[in-house]
Design an enzyme around this catalytic site. Sequence first.
Site, PDB file in Angstrom:
ATOM      1  N   GLY A   1      26.860  89.246  37.400  1.00 55.63           N
ATOM      2  CA  GLY A   1      26.073  88.642  38.467  1.00 55.63           C
ATOM      3  C   GLY A   1      25.280  89.658  39.262  1.00 55.63           C
ATOM      4  O   GLY A   1      24.089  89.471  39.532  1.00 55.63           O
TER       5      GLY A   1
ATOM      6  N   GLU B   1      28.408 100.900  42.466  1.00 50.74           N
ATOM      7  CA  GLU B   1      29.477 100.536  41.540  1.00 50.74           C
ATOM      8  C   GLU B   1      30.471 101.688  41.444  1.00 50.74           C
ATOM      9  O   GLU B   1      30.108 102.798  41.055  1.00 50.74           O
ATOM     10  CB  GLU B   1      28.906 100.212  40.157  1.00 50.74           C
ATOM     11  CG  GLU B   1      29.940  99.986  39.084  1.00 50.74           C
ATOM     12  CD  GLU B   1      30.952  98.901  39.430  1.00 50.74           C
ATOM     13  OE1 GLU B   1      32.159  99.220  39.491  1.00 50.74           O
ATOM     14  OE2 GLU B   1      30.532  97.746  39.658  1.00 50.74           O
TER      15      GLU B   1
ATOM     16  N   CYS C   1      33.486  91.558  32.483  1.00 54.04           N
ATOM     17  CA  CYS C   1      33.149  90.932  31.199  1.00 54.04           C
ATOM     18  C   CYS C   1      32.867  91.962  30.125  1.00 54.04           C
ATOM     19  O   CYS C   1      33.390  91.898  29.021  1.00 54.04           O
ATOM     20  CB  CYS C   1      31.945  90.003  31.373  1.00 54.04           C
ATOM     21  SG  CYS C   1      31.449  89.196  29.832  1.00 54.04           S
TER      22      CYS C   1
ATOM     23  N   CYS D   1      35.619  89.680  28.641  1.00 56.55           N
ATOM     24  CA  CYS D   1      35.149  88.820  27.553  1.00 56.55           C
ATOM     25  C   CYS D   1      34.763  89.566  26.282  1.00 56.55           C
ATOM     26  O   CYS D   1      35.178  89.201  25.186  1.00 56.55           O
ATOM     27  CB  CYS D   1      33.932  88.006  28.005  1.00 56.55           C
ATOM     28  SG  CYS D   1      33.958  87.480  29.706  1.00 56.55           S
TER      29      CYS D   1
ATOM     30  N   LYS E   1      37.661  91.680  24.615  1.00 52.50           N
ATOM     31  CA  LYS E   1      38.663  90.674  24.232  1.00 52.50           C
ATOM     32  C   LYS E   1      38.227  89.913  22.985  1.00 52.50           C
ATOM     33  O   LYS E   1      39.001  89.724  22.044  1.00 52.50           O
ATOM     34  CB  LYS E   1      38.889  89.725  25.419  1.00 52.50           C
ATOM     35  CG  LYS E   1      39.920  88.619  25.205  1.00 52.50           C
ATOM     36  CD  LYS E   1      39.333  87.299  24.697  1.00 52.50           C
ATOM     37  CE  LYS E   1      38.061  86.842  25.312  1.00 52.50           C
ATOM     38  NZ  LYS E   1      38.165  86.110  26.544  1.00 52.50           N
TER      39      LYS E   1
ATOM     40  N   TYR F   1      23.388  98.324  29.870  1.00 53.23           N
ATOM     41  CA  TYR F   1      23.288  97.740  31.213  1.00 53.23           C
ATOM     42  C   TYR F   1      22.692  98.747  32.190  1.00 53.23           C
ATOM     43  O   TYR F   1      21.858  98.412  33.034  1.00 53.23           O
ATOM     44  CB  TYR F   1      24.677  97.312  31.701  1.00 53.23           C
ATOM     45  CG  TYR F   1      25.029  95.869  31.422  1.00 53.23           C
ATOM     46  CD1 TYR F   1      25.325  94.991  32.460  1.00 53.23           C
ATOM     47  CD2 TYR F   1      25.083  95.378  30.120  1.00 53.23           C
ATOM     48  CE1 TYR F   1      25.669  93.676  32.224  1.00 53.23           C
ATOM     49  CE2 TYR F   1      25.410  94.057  29.859  1.00 53.23           C
ATOM     50  CZ  TYR F   1      25.704  93.211  30.915  1.00 53.23           C
ATOM     51  OH  TYR F   1      26.034  91.903  30.673  1.00 53.23           O
TER      52      TYR F   1
ATOM     53  N   ALA G   1      31.343 101.189  47.770  1.00 55.35           N
ATOM     54  CA  ALA G   1      30.648 100.893  49.025  1.00 55.35           C
ATOM     55  C   ALA G   1      31.427  99.851  49.794  1.00 55.35           C
ATOM     56  O   ALA G   1      31.911  98.864  49.219  1.00 55.35           O
ATOM     57  CB  ALA G   1      29.236 100.399  48.746  1.00 55.35           C
TER      58      ALA G   1
ATOM     59  N   TYR H   1      43.614  80.796  30.242  1.00 55.74           N
ATOM     60  CA  TYR H   1      42.752  81.421  29.234  1.00 55.74           C
ATOM     61  C   TYR H   1      43.334  82.729  28.729  1.00 55.74           C
ATOM     62  O   TYR H   1      43.551  82.923  27.528  1.00 55.74           O
ATOM     63  CB  TYR H   1      41.382  81.758  29.844  1.00 55.74           C
ATOM     64  CG  TYR H   1      40.467  80.611  30.125  1.00 55.74           C
ATOM     65  CD1 TYR H   1      39.524  80.225  29.187  1.00 55.74           C
ATOM     66  CD2 TYR H   1      40.504  79.957  31.345  1.00 55.74           C
ATOM     67  CE1 TYR H   1      38.642  79.185  29.456  1.00 55.74           C
ATOM     68  CE2 TYR H   1      39.639  78.915  31.627  1.00 55.74           C
ATOM     69  CZ  TYR H   1      38.699  78.535  30.683  1.00 55.74           C
ATOM     70  OH  TYR H   1      37.844  77.515  30.949  1.00 55.74           O
TER      71      TYR H   1
ATOM     72  N   GLU I   1      44.825  83.536  24.990  1.00 53.23           N
ATOM     73  CA  GLU I   1      43.992  84.380  24.134  1.00 53.23           C
ATOM     74  C   GLU I   1      44.749  85.618  23.684  1.00 53.23           C
ATOM     75  O   GLU I   1      44.762  85.961  22.496  1.00 53.23           O
ATOM     76  CB  GLU I   1      42.712  84.764  24.877  1.00 53.23           C
ATOM     77  CG  GLU I   1      41.770  83.579  25.034  1.00 53.23           C
ATOM     78  CD  GLU I   1      40.581  83.846  25.929  1.00 53.23           C
ATOM     79  OE1 GLU I   1      39.593  83.097  25.822  1.00 53.23           O
ATOM     80  OE2 GLU I   1      40.620  84.803  26.726  1.00 53.23           O
TER      81      GLU I   1
ATOM     82  N   ARG J   1      45.396  74.186  32.090  1.00 52.12           N
ATOM     83  CA  ARG J   1      44.999  73.071  32.960  1.00 52.12           C
ATOM     84  C   ARG J   1      43.481  73.029  33.069  1.00 52.12           C
ATOM     85  O   ARG J   1      42.820  74.049  33.169  1.00 52.12           O
ATOM     86  CB  ARG J   1      45.614  73.240  34.344  1.00 52.12           C
ATOM     87  CG  ARG J   1      47.108  72.966  34.393  1.00 52.12           C
ATOM     88  CD  ARG J   1      47.639  73.210  35.795  1.00 52.12           C
ATOM     89  NE  ARG J   1      47.442  74.609  36.202  1.00 52.12           N
ATOM     90  CZ  ARG J   1      47.622  75.040  37.443  1.00 52.12           C
ATOM     91  NH1 ARG J   1      47.971  74.208  38.397  1.00 52.12           N
ATOM     92  NH2 ARG J   1      47.441  76.320  37.736  1.00 52.12           N
TER      93      ARG J   1
ATOM     94  N   GLY K   1      46.370  84.491  36.789  1.00 54.62           N
ATOM     95  CA  GLY K   1      45.199  84.187  37.608  1.00 54.62           C
ATOM     96  C   GLY K   1      44.471  85.441  38.058  1.00 54.62           C
ATOM     97  O   GLY K   1      44.927  86.566  37.839  1.00 54.62           O
TER      98      GLY K   1
ATOM     99  N   THR L   1      31.252  84.195  33.229  1.00 55.69           N
ATOM    100  CA  THR L   1      30.129  85.130  33.219  1.00 55.69           C
ATOM    101  C   THR L   1      28.762  84.445  33.246  1.00 55.69           C
ATOM    102  O   THR L   1      27.899  84.832  34.047  1.00 55.69           O
ATOM    103  CB  THR L   1      30.237  86.057  31.990  1.00 55.69           C
ATOM    104  OG1 THR L   1      31.401  86.877  32.140  1.00 55.69           O
ATOM    105  CG2 THR L   1      29.017  86.943  31.856  1.00 55.69           C
TER     106      THR L   1
ATOM    107  N   ALA M   1      35.397  77.593  26.857  1.00 50.44           N
ATOM    108  CA  ALA M   1      36.179  77.783  25.633  1.00 50.44           C
ATOM    109  C   ALA M   1      37.308  78.760  25.894  1.00 50.44           C
ATOM    110  O   ALA M   1      37.197  79.644  26.741  1.00 50.44           O
ATOM    111  CB  ALA M   1      35.291  78.297  24.502  1.00 50.44           C
TER     112      ALA M   1
ATOM    113  N   HIS N   1      26.579  67.955   5.826  1.00 51.19           N
ATOM    114  CA  HIS N   1      27.789  68.023   4.998  1.00 51.19           C
ATOM    115  C   HIS N   1      27.679  69.153   3.978  1.00 51.19           C
ATOM    116  O   HIS N   1      26.594  69.388   3.447  1.00 51.19           O
ATOM    117  CB  HIS N   1      27.965  66.682   4.275  1.00 51.19           C
ATOM    118  CG  HIS N   1      29.209  66.604   3.456  1.00 51.19           C
ATOM    119  ND1 HIS N   1      30.466  66.456   4.015  1.00 51.19           N
ATOM    120  CD2 HIS N   1      29.395  66.665   2.116  1.00 51.19           C
ATOM    121  CE1 HIS N   1      31.360  66.411   3.047  1.00 51.19           C
ATOM    122  NE2 HIS N   1      30.737  66.536   1.882  1.00 51.19           N
TER     123      HIS N   1
ATOM    124  N   GLU O   1      30.010  68.194  11.471  1.00 54.07           N
ATOM    125  CA  GLU O   1      29.561  66.836  11.149  1.00 54.07           C
ATOM    126  C   GLU O   1      30.485  65.774  11.742  1.00 54.07           C
ATOM    127  O   GLU O   1      30.075  64.620  11.936  1.00 54.07           O
ATOM    128  CB  GLU O   1      29.458  66.650   9.628  1.00 54.07           C
ATOM    129  CG  GLU O   1      30.787  66.619   8.901  1.00 54.07           C
ATOM    130  CD  GLU O   1      30.608  66.393   7.408  1.00 54.07           C
ATOM    131  OE1 GLU O   1      29.941  65.420   7.027  1.00 54.07           O
ATOM    132  OE2 GLU O   1      31.148  67.192   6.607  1.00 54.07           O
TER     133      GLU O   1
END
Length: 449
Positions: A16, A35, A43, A48, A51, A100, A116, A179, A183, A206, A264, A313, A343, A438, A443
């Site tokens: 973000g 940073e 992520c 993500c 992983k 990045y 910061a 999740y 995973e 959940r 969590g 993300t 997912a 198919h 399908e």
Amino acid sequence: MPDFDYDLLTIGAGSGGTRASRVAAAHGARVAVAEEYRVGGTCVIRGCVPKKLLVYGAHFAEDLKDAQRFGWRVPDDCAFDWKCLQENVLAEVDRINKAYTTTLESNGAEIIHQRATIAGPNEVTLADGTTKTAKHILVATGARPHVPEFPGSEHGITSNEVFHLDAIPSRVLIAGAGYIANEFAGIFHQLGAHVIIMNRTKDILRGYDLQIRDRLLQISMMKGLEFRFDATFEKIEKREDGCLEVHMTGHEPVVVDCVMYATGRVPNTDGLGLESAGVEVDAKGAVPVNDDNCSTCPSIHAVGDVTNRIQLTPVAIREGQAFADNLFGKGGASVDYDCVPAACFSHPPIAGVGMTESEARQKLGSVRIYSSDFRPMKNVLAGRDERSLYKMVCDAETDRVVGIHMIGPDCPEIIQAAAVCVKAGLTKAQFDSTVALHPTMAEELVLMK
């Protein structure tokens, strides 16, 4: 008119924060990003992306066995090299981290590699004691794994440390059933560990449809994963041999080599100095914001997991884009939180979009449920009994598809296209009128009864 060092100073270079900063700079704003760890955030660095690469690696355990049924002469005792996978995954993380960084810098944003903290409505203090001012401050510090407190809790690890393990432990206890727990349970199991999932309730994942969750639980147990439900930690004792003896409520103690907390994630606001600018946080430490991502201080904004809206993300990226466009661009941008697909990359994966059956019955009253319970073609030839389940939830009065939920190979790939259909408000009749492709698993979306 105050003269600020920057138009925007972003704290946190995750998905973000990076998107917001890049877009703001492209609009001509003077931007800095602070940073303290690595550009890319959870992520990219320890979430993500690495992983999912471990998930790919773990899938080969079953694929190699299945290959024999497809004519490949694969030895039964294929050796797995954890260090090889680990090194390649971490090298890919390094590559994306550099990408990045390049993206930010090429758009004119300055990267400050320091922590910061907020010192006022328009000021931050860096780790070296210097201060910087900005007309706007964006908090994009994300979230961190929650670590429960009990005697011996320091002996456990979180998902942050998994990527740096020296070896795959023989026995793993994973606390939690969301999740991250499911995973990594699949990853550890496929890579040879015995896995115990411990959860304080009887529910896993959940938020997903109950039938899909139940199917994953059945398959996981069939694969050999253990579950300890209605259990909370009492204590962890480290034995002389280095093993961990885990005591929990309602069950006998277990001895494992590793305990991983997946209970969590907590918004990263501790020690950030938000109070110095009058920024309020909620009971969970998240920063509440309005539709324009503005906090209770007009000059301080927040996006992503630190706001605890939807911790995904792509959502953080959309929030960052909208924030920058509205503040420094033409404006009029917004984020639609309806029908966000999700997912879990478990073994097998599950995915869903829209209302679950129970949600639809509560909100709509009259619903129609269509489903397809089948064994994928590959599983048939491989001799696997593992079955997939696709489910469609429809408004009985309008025939509109309000939810699609599935478990099976590649379902996260399939749900992305299905999400467009649910978002567009298509009807079951429109699905039915589409010719099936198919032979595919997808399908089944147009053949459900």
